[in-house]
Design an enzyme around this catalytic site. Structure first.
Site, PDB file in Angstrom:
ATOM      1  N   ALA A  63      -5.285 -14.655   9.039  1.00 37.38           N
ATOM      2  CA  ALA A  63      -6.521 -14.848   9.792  1.00 37.38           C
ATOM      3  C   ALA A  63      -7.454 -15.757   9.019  1.00 37.38           C
ATOM      4  CB  ALA A  63      -7.195 -13.501  10.052  1.00 37.38           C
ATOM      5  N   CYS A  64      -8.297 -16.471   9.767  1.00 44.75           N
ATOM      6  CA  CYS A  64      -9.428 -17.145   9.150  1.00 44.75           C
ATOM      7  C   CYS A  64     -10.673 -16.425   9.657  1.00 44.75           C
ATOM      8  CB  CYS A  64      -9.444 -18.640   9.472  1.00 44.75           C
ATOM      9  SG  CYS A  64      -9.663 -19.015  11.222  1.00 44.75           S
ATOM     10  N   ILE A  65     -11.805 -17.059   9.688  1.00 47.19           N
ATOM     11  CA  ILE A  65     -13.042 -16.372  10.036  1.00 47.19           C
ATOM     12  C   ILE A  65     -13.006 -15.806  11.450  1.00 47.19           C
ATOM     13  CG2 ILE A  65     -15.533 -16.676  10.403  1.00 47.19           C
ATOM     14  CD1 ILE A  65     -15.505 -18.704   8.147  1.00 47.19           C
ATOM     15  N   THR A  66     -12.452 -16.554  12.406  1.00 49.86           N
ATOM     16  CA  THR A  66     -12.515 -16.123  13.805  1.00 49.86           C
ATOM     17  C   THR A  66     -11.157 -16.048  14.501  1.00 49.86           C
ATOM     18  OG1 THR A  66     -12.861 -18.412  14.513  1.00 49.86           O
ATOM     19  CG2 THR A  66     -14.829 -17.087  14.107  1.00 49.86           C
ATOM     20  N   ARG A  67     -10.051 -16.367  13.801  1.00 42.38           N
ATOM     21  CA  ARG A  67      -8.762 -16.464  14.485  1.00 42.38           C
ATOM     22  C   ARG A  67      -7.674 -15.660  13.787  1.00 42.38           C
ATOM     23  NH1 ARG A  67      -8.113 -22.871  16.054  1.00 42.38           N
ATOM     24  NH2 ARG A  67     -10.319 -23.391  16.109  1.00 42.38           N
TER      25      ARG A  67
END
Length: 484
Positions: free
Chosen positions: A429-433
């Site tokens: 994951a990254c910040i929003t995905r």
């Protein structure tokens, strides 16, 4: 893995070091609030906080090397991060002006200027990528029992140091060319002034669907091509004194995003709500209010952008054009502010006393204008072309947020919709995905993903899938890993 998928992997890893920036922004922002006139000269506490933040900003290249190596490693192990640090130290030492002068046996004043800028984020990213690949390849190697102590993860930093010696000699020949190209690209945009800033912002938005905007951002926001807009802005008075920042100019690649994140996109959300069918308005309101709130306060816009990005691409192109226009206007008028995380209210408030923040309050006025523009244009285009934005779908119900507040249960539901544990190759994951690699992507039910609360789904290559969840992404990814 195809090229696009690999670039996605790098883009995801870049968020590890970038996530450190808010700490620097908060520390330095509070310091400027405490001492708005002396910027640390009249308050020991302010000086302490500003210098603490500067410690992060000034070492971003190292953070990129460590963070990317960690982020791209197969199991997120500290040995990969250590290898990234070792690799960076080897390269930057061997390619320092003094070392190049000695190795090439040329006078120090004849060493190409590129080697004076060897400690930059580009080298950090390159080192991190190489270290991660070496970790993924050699972390499971078992040596002869006489050397068993150096087997596995302990072997990686050693291998990295040797490989980076070879890389250093290659870079000794090609780095001046690469550096020259990057600088020329940056200078060509800088020479265009406000127009260049607007062009950058336009492509910044266009690249978001595939997650490659991080690569573009690194050229303008960091010290890849000598622009370094974010660190120079956050450096405040120290950047001015060092000749790295110019009042009214530094921050031009950031300022125009505030009217978009804080006002423009919420205006789009209101247009989408008003355009929804009467029976769907209540459900659409719950989605749009949450997304608009996140955009205004934190600058996290992906949940809102993905609500119309794929169902109405023409709206997204309009959004990108308006973003370019906003950045162009802010830069032209020298209405400047900057951020450590994103262009939301929190960052604007914290940086309002930064000595490089000039007429920042006019960005609020500009924002009100863009709220009206977004609302009017989005509403007109949606109705004119009968676009199927949320609430206007013909056959399927409007996705609603998942009812459960138990993150473990929600993660279990996502696993089920994604085809079960056996169908997942990697979870990240990254910040929003959520960033996933699947064995069989065809069995994933996108409608059910959206019903669970996903704002959008992005398909890359044959096996890669991104699920847009907003700030919950990291939490859900962790829970999914724990359930495997």
């Amino acid at each position: 893995m195809n090229i696009l998928g690999y670039l996605q992997k790098i883009g995801r890893a870049l968020m590890v070091p970038v996530a450190v920036l808010p700490a620097a922004a908060i520390l330095m922002g509070i310091g400027y609030w405490i001492d708005p006139n002396g910027w640390g000269g009249e308050s020991a506490l302010a000086a302490f906080l500003i210098k603490a933040g500067a410690a992060i900003i000034d070492k971003m290249a190292i953070l990129f090397a460590v963070g990317v190596a960690y982020g791209m490693s197969k199991d997120k192990d500290g040995s990969a991060a250590l290898a990234g640090l070792v690799g960076f130290l080897v390269v930057t030492t061997l390619l320092s002006p003094g070392a190049v002068s000695q190795i090439q046996q040329i006078p120090l004043d004849q060493v190409p200027a590129a080697f004076g800028k060897i400690e930059n984020q580009f080298i950090g990213i390159l080192t991190g990528v190489i270290a991660a690949e070496l970790y993924n390849r050699f972390s499971g190697v078992e040596l002869h029992k006489a050397l068993a102590f150096f087997s596995g993860r302990r072997l990686v930093p050693i291998v990295t140091s040797v490989v980076m010696i070879v890389v250093s000699f290659i870079l000794m020949a090609v780095w001046p060319i690469i550096y020259g190209g990057l600088v020329s690209f940056g200078e060509s945009i800088v020479s265009m002034g406000s127009t260049g800033a607007g062009i950058y912002a336009f492509f910044n938005r266009l690249l978001i669907p595939v997650g490659l905007h991080h690569a573009l951002n690194s050229v303008f926001w960091f010290d890849v091509a000598g622009i370094n807009d974010i660190p120079n802005f956050l450096g405040g008075q120290s950047s001015i004194d060092a000749g790295k920042a110019v009042v009214g100019v530094t921050g031009m690649y950031q300022a125009g995003f505030f009217p978009i994140m804080m006002f423009g996109l919420p205006g789009a959300a209101l247009a989408i709500y008003h355009s929804a069918k009467k029976e769907n308005k209540e459900k659409v309101a719950s989605i749009m209010i949450a997304a608009a709130f996140a955009a205004f306060f934190t600058g996290v816009t992906e949940p809102l952008e993905f609500s119309f990005m794929f169902v109405a691409p023409v709206l997204y192109v309009i959004h990108a054009l308006l973003t370019g226009l906003s950045v162009f206007i802010a830069s032209s008028m020298h209405w400047i502010s900057g951020f450590g995380f994103s262009a939301g209210f929190v960052d604007m408030f914290i940086q309002s006393r930064n000595p490089l923040a000039t007429q920042w309050y006019m960005l609020l006025v500009q924002g009100l204008v863009f709220f009206g523009l977004y609302y009017a244009i989005f509403r007109a285009v949606i109705v004119k072309f009968n676009l199927k934005t949320p609430g206007r779908e013909d056959d399927e119900a409007v996705p609603v947020q998942a009812q459960t507040t138990d993150r473990t249960e929600l993660a279990r539901q996502y696993l089920e919709v994604l085809g079960g544990q056996d169908n997942l190759v990697t979870i990240d994951a990254c910040i929003t995905r959520l960033r996933l690699t699947l064995k069989d992507r065809s069995i994933v039910d996108e409608r059910k993903l959206k019903a669970l609360g996903a704002a959008g789904v992005v398909k890359l290559g044959e096996q890669n899938l991104q699920v847009i969840l907003g700030p919950l992404a990291e939490i859900i990814a962790g829970e999914m890993k724990a359930l495997r």
